[in-house]
Design a protein around this motif. Structure first.
Motif, PDB file in Angstrom:
ATOM      1  N   ASP A 110       0.827  -1.211   0.000  1.00  0.00           N
ATOM      2  CA  ASP A 110       0.000   0.000   0.000  1.00  0.00           C
ATOM      3  C   ASP A 110       0.860   1.260   0.000  1.00  0.00           C
ATOM      4  O   ASP A 110       0.533   2.251  -0.673  1.00  0.00           O
ATOM      5  CB  ASP A 110      -0.934   0.006   1.212  1.00  0.00           C
ATOM      6  N   THR A 111       1.963   1.234   0.746  1.00  0.00           N
ATOM      7  CA  THR A 111       2.861   2.391   0.791  1.00  0.00           C
ATOM      8  C   THR A 111       3.497   2.648  -0.572  1.00  0.00           C
ATOM      9  O   THR A 111       3.572   3.802  -1.032  1.00  0.00           O
ATOM     10  CB  THR A 111       3.961   2.176   1.844  1.00  0.00           C
ATOM     11  N   LEU A 112       3.944   1.588  -1.237  1.00  0.00           N
ATOM     12  CA  LEU A 112       4.556   1.739  -2.562  1.00  0.00           C
ATOM     13  C   LEU A 112       3.533   2.214  -3.586  1.00  0.00           C
ATOM     14  O   LEU A 112       3.859   3.015  -4.480  1.00  0.00           O
ATOM     15  CB  LEU A 112       5.178   0.417  -3.005  1.00  0.00           C
ATOM     16  N   LEU A 113       2.310   1.727  -3.486  1.00  0.00           N
ATOM     17  CA  LEU A 113       1.255   2.167  -4.399  1.00  0.00           C
ATOM     18  C   LEU A 113       0.940   3.638  -4.203  1.00  0.00           C
ATOM     19  O   LEU A 113       0.801   4.399  -5.172  1.00  0.00           O
ATOM     20  CB  LEU A 113      -0.007   1.322  -4.180  1.00  0.00           C
ATOM     21  N   GLU A 114       0.828   4.059  -2.972  1.00  0.00           N
ATOM     22  CA  GLU A 114       0.492   5.452  -2.675  1.00  0.00           C
ATOM     23  C   GLU A 114       1.570   6.408  -3.192  1.00  0.00           C
ATOM     24  O   GLU A 114       1.267   7.492  -3.693  1.00  0.00           O
ATOM     25  CB  GLU A 114       0.322   5.630  -1.163  1.00  0.00           C
ATOM     26  N   ALA A 115       2.838   5.980  -3.075  1.00  0.00           N
ATOM     27  CA  ALA A 115       3.941   6.856  -3.455  1.00  0.00           C
ATOM     28  C   ALA A 115       4.282   6.780  -4.941  1.00  0.00           C
ATOM     29  O   ALA A 115       5.139   7.531  -5.415  1.00  0.00           O
ATOM     30  CB  ALA A 115       5.182   6.511  -2.635  1.00  0.00           C
ATOM     31  N   GLY A 116       3.649   5.894  -5.675  1.00  0.00           N
ATOM     32  CA  GLY A 116       3.846   5.846  -7.119  1.00  0.00           C
ATOM     33  C   GLY A 116       5.120   5.190  -7.577  1.00  0.00           C
ATOM     34  O   GLY A 116       5.617   5.498  -8.665  1.00  0.00           O
ATOM     35  N   ILE A 117       5.675   4.240  -6.794  1.00  0.00           N
ATOM     36  CA  ILE A 117       6.879   3.538  -7.247  1.00  0.00           C
ATOM     37  C   ILE A 117       6.669   2.019  -7.295  1.00  0.00           C
ATOM     38  O   ILE A 117       7.594   1.290  -7.622  1.00  0.00           O
ATOM     39  CB  ILE A 117       8.109   3.861  -6.369  1.00  0.00           C
ATOM     40  N   PHE A 118       5.443   1.558  -7.015  1.00  0.00           N
ATOM     41  CA  PHE A 118       5.181   0.123  -7.094  1.00  0.00           C
ATOM     42  C   PHE A 118       5.368  -0.383  -8.524  1.00  0.00           C
ATOM     43  O   PHE A 118       5.799  -1.521  -8.741  1.00  0.00           O
ATOM     44  CB  PHE A 118       3.757  -0.184  -6.616  1.00  0.00           C
ATOM     45  N   GLY A 119       5.056   0.433  -9.515  1.00  0.00           N
ATOM     46  CA  GLY A 119       5.135   0.024 -10.914  1.00  0.00           C
ATOM     47  C   GLY A 119       6.532  -0.285 -11.408  1.00  0.00           C
ATOM     48  O   GLY A 119       6.696  -0.807 -12.520  1.00  0.00           O
ATOM     49  N   TYR A 120       7.563   0.030 -10.610  1.00  0.00           N
ATOM     50  CA  TYR A 120       8.936  -0.291 -10.985  1.00  0.00           C
ATOM     51  C   TYR A 120       9.260  -1.769 -10.763  1.00  0.00           C
ATOM     52  O   TYR A 120      10.308  -2.239 -11.186  1.00  0.00           O
ATOM     53  CB  TYR A 120       9.920   0.565 -10.181  1.00  0.00           C
ATOM     54  N   ILE A 121       8.374  -2.491 -10.069  1.00  0.00           N
ATOM     55  CA  ILE A 121       8.557  -3.920  -9.845  1.00  0.00           C
ATOM     56  C   ILE A 121       7.912  -4.690 -10.993  1.00  0.00           C
ATOM     57  O   ILE A 121       6.772  -4.391 -11.376  1.00  0.00           O
ATOM     58  CB  ILE A 121       7.939  -4.356  -8.499  1.00  0.00           C
ATOM     59  N   ASN A 122       8.615  -5.667 -11.543  1.00  0.00           N
ATOM     60  CA  ASN A 122       8.087  -6.479 -12.640  1.00  0.00           C
ATOM     61  C   ASN A 122       7.689  -7.857 -12.147  1.00  0.00           C
ATOM     62  O   ASN A 122       7.874  -8.191 -10.970  1.00  0.00           O
ATOM     63  CB  ASN A 122       9.116  -6.593 -13.767  1.00  0.00           C
ATOM     64  N   GLN A 123       7.161  -8.646 -13.061  1.00  0.00           N
ATOM     65  CA  GLN A 123       6.736 -10.000 -12.700  1.00  0.00           C
ATOM     66  C   GLN A 123       7.047 -10.966 -13.837  1.00  0.00           C
ATOM     67  O   GLN A 123       7.207 -10.591 -14.989  1.00  0.00           O
ATOM     68  CB  GLN A 123       5.240 -10.040 -12.406  1.00  0.00           C
ATOM     69  N   LEU A 124       7.171 -12.215 -13.480  1.00  0.00           N
ATOM     70  CA  LEU A 124       7.119 -13.335 -14.404  1.00  0.00           C
ATOM     71  C   LEU A 124       5.918 -14.167 -13.995  1.00  0.00           C
ATOM     72  O   LEU A 124       5.690 -14.348 -12.792  1.00  0.00           O
ATOM     73  CB  LEU A 124       8.399 -14.183 -14.322  1.00  0.00           C
ATOM     74  N   PRO A 125       5.089 -14.640 -14.918  1.00  0.00           N
ATOM     75  CA  PRO A 125       5.280 -14.614 -16.365  1.00  0.00           C
ATOM     76  C   PRO A 125       4.987 -13.268 -17.010  1.00  0.00           C
ATOM     77  O   PRO A 125       4.529 -12.346 -16.333  1.00  0.00           O
ATOM     78  CB  PRO A 125       4.268 -15.662 -16.838  1.00  0.00           C
ATOM     79  N   TYR A 126       5.288 -13.172 -18.276  1.00  0.00           N
ATOM     80  CA  TYR A 126       5.014 -12.068 -19.199  1.00  0.00           C
ATOM     81  C   TYR A 126       6.038 -10.934 -19.131  1.00  0.00           C
ATOM     82  O   TYR A 126       6.082 -10.102 -20.012  1.00  0.00           O
ATOM     83  CB  TYR A 126       3.608 -11.482 -19.002  1.00  0.00           C
ATOM     84  N   ALA A 127       6.867 -10.852 -18.066  1.00  0.00           N
ATOM     85  CA  ALA A 127       7.888  -9.815 -17.957  1.00  0.00           C
ATOM     86  C   ALA A 127       7.291  -8.431 -18.127  1.00  0.00           C
ATOM     87  O   ALA A 127       7.696  -7.638 -18.982  1.00  0.00           O
ATOM     88  CB  ALA A 127       8.999 -10.044 -18.986  1.00  0.00           C
ATOM     89  N   VAL A 128       6.293  -8.116 -17.294  1.00  0.00           N
ATOM     90  CA  VAL A 128       5.620  -6.824 -17.338  1.00  0.00           C
ATOM     91  C   VAL A 128       5.571  -6.238 -15.926  1.00  0.00           C
ATOM     92  O   VAL A 128       5.854  -6.914 -14.937  1.00  0.00           O
ATOM     93  CB  VAL A 128       4.181  -6.954 -17.888  1.00  0.00           C
ATOM     94  N   SER A 129       5.199  -4.945 -15.856  1.00  0.00           N
ATOM     95  CA  SER A 129       4.979  -4.318 -14.558  1.00  0.00           C
ATOM     96  C   SER A 129       3.895  -5.087 -13.830  1.00  0.00           C
ATOM     97  O   SER A 129       2.857  -5.430 -14.409  1.00  0.00           O
ATOM     98  CB  SER A 129       4.564  -2.850 -14.766  1.00  0.00           C
ATOM     99  N   THR A 130       4.111  -5.352 -12.543  1.00  0.00           N
ATOM    100  CA  THR A 130       3.322  -6.372 -11.863  1.00  0.00           C
ATOM    101  C   THR A 130       1.930  -5.923 -11.444  1.00  0.00           C
ATOM    102  O   THR A 130       1.639  -4.722 -11.314  1.00  0.00           O
ATOM    103  CB  THR A 130       4.088  -6.900 -10.640  1.00  0.00           C
ATOM    104  N   ASN A 131       1.097  -6.910 -11.195  1.00  0.00           N
ATOM    105  CA  ASN A 131      -0.277  -6.727 -10.732  1.00  0.00           C
ATOM    106  C   ASN A 131      -0.283  -6.796  -9.202  1.00  0.00           C
ATOM    107  O   ASN A 131       0.040  -7.837  -8.633  1.00  0.00           O
ATOM    108  CB  ASN A 131      -1.158  -7.830 -11.333  1.00  0.00           C
ATOM    109  N   PRO A 132      -0.662  -5.719  -8.503  1.00  0.00           N
ATOM    110  CA  PRO A 132      -0.579  -5.715  -7.037  1.00  0.00           C
ATOM    111  C   PRO A 132      -1.598  -6.606  -6.348  1.00  0.00           C
ATOM    112  O   PRO A 132      -1.451  -6.918  -5.174  1.00  0.00           O
ATOM    113  CB  PRO A 132      -0.832  -4.239  -6.686  1.00  0.00           C
ATOM    114  N   SER A 133      -2.610  -7.050  -7.080  1.00  0.00           N
ATOM    115  CA  SER A 133      -3.652  -7.861  -6.440  1.00  0.00           C
ATOM    116  C   SER A 133      -3.306  -9.338  -6.381  1.00  0.00           C
ATOM    117  O   SER A 133      -3.994 -10.109  -5.711  1.00  0.00           O
ATOM    118  CB  SER A 133      -4.979  -7.673  -7.190  1.00  0.00           C
ATOM    119  N   VAL A 134      -2.238  -9.755  -7.067  1.00  0.00           N
ATOM    120  CA  VAL A 134      -1.818 -11.159  -7.057  1.00  0.00           C
ATOM    121  C   VAL A 134      -0.472 -11.252  -6.357  1.00  0.00           C
ATOM    122  O   VAL A 134       0.545 -10.780  -6.873  1.00  0.00           O
ATOM    123  CB  VAL A 134      -1.707 -11.724  -8.495  1.00  0.00           C
TER     124      VAL A 134
END
Length: 493
Positions: free
Chosen positions: A154-178
């Motif tokens: 929640d802190t990373l989302l509020e501050a606007g830097i959560f999107g810098y984290i990626n995920q596998l599969p798909y190698a994209v900016s990650t989904n915070p709900s999973v």
């Protein structure tokens, strides 16, 4: 005589004590090394001229910044500011339309000057003119030891830097709900002319530890290191091991790719998700936010390449105009290629471009379109790099066994696209438990079932960067992999 004997005995005891201490430290390091080492036998190191010297140059910013949505793979941007709006550092400029809670923060305070759009109104960038006196949105200091995983997210989302984290599969900016089954951080940069994270993290050790501690609250965290003993020792002295598992990767590039590390530690199967941070500066972003309550997107950039007059490092903010860094740094009369990133995975840019969100190097090499070589490929060539021993230059590496010969390569492809040849070229530089050539063929054919069977969920485009470099068919493998991942993501949505 007695004094001489006592002196000799004292000297002997002192020497023995020092020898025992050295032996103990060496034995301890050997045990730690062998306990976590992962030996990779495939890969390729490309030694280029123009590596940045570990000295810091001071820049004077011109106050022009822009946040580029394309730096965040898989994000469909929705701009939430208008031209003329005043923003503080940390205020959101755009959000991910698919996951509106994922914001992307402005690196500076100032005035929004333009929302630049391209074809079909695609958002290219949001430009901000910085204030002389910077103001920051205060998100409040956090005691990470008292936070749980959801509070960190929640802190990373509020501050606007959560999107810098990626995920596998798909190698994209990650989904915070999973939530992920694990988080992987690579601090090993081994691509050609790569910036040293060891140099960048100096003086910021507390922020790095805080960032890793915060990530460990979300899921089990793994850190991938290289074989450099000094950096390993420095990492352990930070106390990182109480929050994350350290793994040492002994091998050539692309050992530093976070996807390669995932493949050897805990591979991704269908239905599983892991979060990845292949850019360790993101951990510093997280640590600074939690320790100060403010968004600080400063990065230490390596200005490198054979065309750079004095390769060195500089501290810049994400989105800063590159003219700040590139002014008078190379001979403007020459035709050069400026790369936002490294030579394998970076994007071509200009002096009017802006520093990428995940960029740790700005590379300047010859374009090569003005080269006039008599007899072309027929010449034996002593200054060209080749993995197939097509040129005589490979012999020089035998004489430079301890200090590999460095090359000044240009941006030419040297050949046209042709039919794919199943020659095993990819396998030699792809240290993953997949069949790279068969996977590429399945993607081109659009055979989704076969892609899944061949491990497409485990790969990202950068894993095929070296394969693209050595490919005699001159295929754009990174583009092919990205298109395949995008199609698969839509099919599984």
């Amino acid at each position: 005589m007695q004094q001489l004997f006592l002196g000799f005995l004292c000297s002997f005891c002192s020497f023995f004590a020092k020898f025992a201490a050295i032996f103990r430290e060496t034995f301890q390091f050997f045990i730690l090394y062998m306990a976590n080492v992962i030996k990779l036998h495939k890969g390729l190191d490309i030694h280029l001229q123009g590596k940045a010297e570990e000295k810091l140059i001071t820049l004077k910013s011109n106050g022009q910044y822009a946040l580029v949505p394309d730096d965040f793979e898989g994000v469909t941007p929705k701009v939430i500011v208008k031209e003329g709006d005043k923003v503080k550092a940390g205020d959101a400029l755009f959000i991910n339309k698919q996951y509106p809670q994922v914001k992307f923060a402005s690196p500076v305070s100032g005035t929004v000057r333009a929302v630049v759009r391209g074809e079909r109104r695609k958002v290219l960038c949001i430009k901000v003119e910085a204030d002389k006196e910077q103001q920051f949105t205060d998100f409040g200091k956090k005691d990470v030891s008292k936070m749980d995983g959801q509070q960190v997210i929640d802190t990373l989302l509020e501050a606007g830097i959560f999107g810098y984290i990626n995920q596998l599969p798909y190698a994209v900016s990650t989904n915070p709900s999973v939530l992920p089954k694990a988080i992987f951080v690579s601090v090993l940069r081994d691509k050609p002319l790569a910036a040293s994270f060891d140099f960048e993290v100096q003086g910021q050790e507390a922020d790095f530890v805080t960032g890793i501690q915060a990530l460990s609250k979300i899921a089990k965290t793994y850190i991938g290191l290289g074989i450099q003993p000094d950096f390993q020792s420095a990492i352990r002295q930070m106390g990182i091991e109480q929050y994350a598992e350290l793994n040492i990767f002994d091998g050539k590039c692309p050992a530093g790719n976070v996807g390669v590390q995932v493949n050897h530690i805990d591979p991704v199967n269908k239905g599983e998700v892991v979060w990845t941070i292949g850019d360790p500066t993101v951990v510093l972003f997280i640590g600074r936010l939690l320790n100060t309550g403010k968004v600080n997107l400063t990065r230490r950039i390596a200005l490198c390449g054979s065309e750079v007059k004095q390769p060195a490092y500089a501290d810049m903010l994400v989105g800063e105009e590159l003219a700040t860094l590139l002014s008078n740094s190379y001979d403007a009369s020459k035709h050069v290629r400026i790369i936002n990133g490294n030579v394998l995975t970076g994007r071509p840019t200009t002096k009017d471009g802006f520093l990428g969100a995940h960029t740790s190097e700005i590379t300047v090499i010859p374009e090569g379109d003005d080269a006039d070589e008599m007899l072309g490929w027929i010449l034996p060539r002593l200054k060209q790099f080749s993995v197939s021993r097509s040129y005589f230059s490979w012999l020089q590496n035998l004489w430079f066994s301890n200090n590999k010969k460095q090359y000044a390569l240009d941006a030419r492809v040297k050949g046209g696209e042709r039919h794919m040849i199943m020659s095993g070229e990819y396998d030699k530089v792809l240290p993953m438990d997949i069949y790279g050539e068969y996977l590429i063929k399945a993607i081109i054919a659009g055979d989704i079932d076969r892609q899944e069977a061949l491990g497409i969920y485990e790969v990202s485009p950068e894993d095929f960067a070296l394969a693209e470099f050595v490919d005699s068919s001159k295929l754009e493998l990174q583009r092919i992999v990205r298109e395949g991942l995008n199609i698969l993501r839509k099919e599984n949505a």
